[in-house]
Design a protein around this motif. Structure first.
Motif, PDB file in Angstrom:
ATOM      1  N   GLU A   8     -34.045  -1.629 -12.148  1.00  0.00           N
ATOM      2  CA  GLU A   8     -34.465  -1.274 -10.787  1.00  0.00           C
ATOM      3  C   GLU A   8     -34.994   0.151 -10.727  1.00  0.00           C
ATOM      4  N   THR A  14     -29.592   3.430 -15.894  1.00  0.00           N
ATOM      5  CA  THR A  14     -29.968   2.146 -15.303  1.00  0.00           C
ATOM      6  C   THR A  14     -30.628   1.249 -16.342  1.00  0.00           C
ATOM      7  N   THR A  18     -28.982  -2.221 -17.516  1.00  0.00           N
ATOM      8  CA  THR A  18     -29.790  -3.417 -17.277  1.00  0.00           C
ATOM      9  C   THR A  18     -29.943  -4.220 -18.564  1.00  0.00           C
TER      10      THR A  18
END
Length: 167
Positions: A8, A14, A18
């Motif tokens: 995202e 992140t 992910t």
């Protein structure tokens, strides 16, 4: 939830998390709609513990070992013993797949909760054999590598089981 490797946001944390989730979701996808008779089948003559259920159970326990045991210093709750050091594989071959997948998802939730409170530069409580204490960044990358390698095994096992292939 859609399985995706696109984060995202493009920051390091992140992106890493992910990719970790993507590898978990891929393992589960490799087992989708698998007939019960294939869960414990070990068709590779040189790898008698390598079954779809065994590999997923191994991924679950590897995540426990690296995060809950080695990284934060909690007890080792793994099923392995001195007599049967790869017991998670044999247990996964005889456990209903839905249970194994649920336990893997529960482990992922525990891991994610622990990781949420840590910095990627934090160091593990338990050192590697070299004596170095790896960073959380290294441990997460190691889990991604472990999952990815075993997802390749799941690809092969699934194709041998019923011909299903896919990414």
């Amino acid at each position: 939830m859609t399985r995706t490797d696109k984060p995202e946001a493009w920051d390091e944390r992140t992106t890493l998390l992910t990719m970790l989730q993507y590898t978990r979701d891929t393992a589960a996808e490799k087992c989708r709609d698998l007939a019960d008779e294939h869960v414990g089948a070990a068709p590779l003559p040189g790898s008698p513990l390598m079954s779809l259920g065994g590999v997923v159970n191994h991924l679950r326990w590897v995540e426990h070992s690296w995060i809950e045991n080695r990284f934060v210093g909690g007890p080792d709750l793994g099923p392995w013993t001195d007599e049967e050091p790869d017991r998670e594989f044999s247990l996964g071959a005889t456990t209903p797949l839905a249970q194994t997948l649920a336990e893997y998802a529960e482990q992922a939730e525990r891991t994610d909760a622990i990781i949420a409170g840590l910095d990627l530069d934090d160091r593990s409580q338990t050192p590697l054999r070299s004596g170095e204490h790896p960073t959380l960044r290294w441990v997460v990358l190691h889990l991604i590598e472990e999952n990815s390698r075993h997802n390749g095994h799941l690809d092969i096992l699934r194709e041998l089981a019923d011909g299903r292939t896919g990414d």
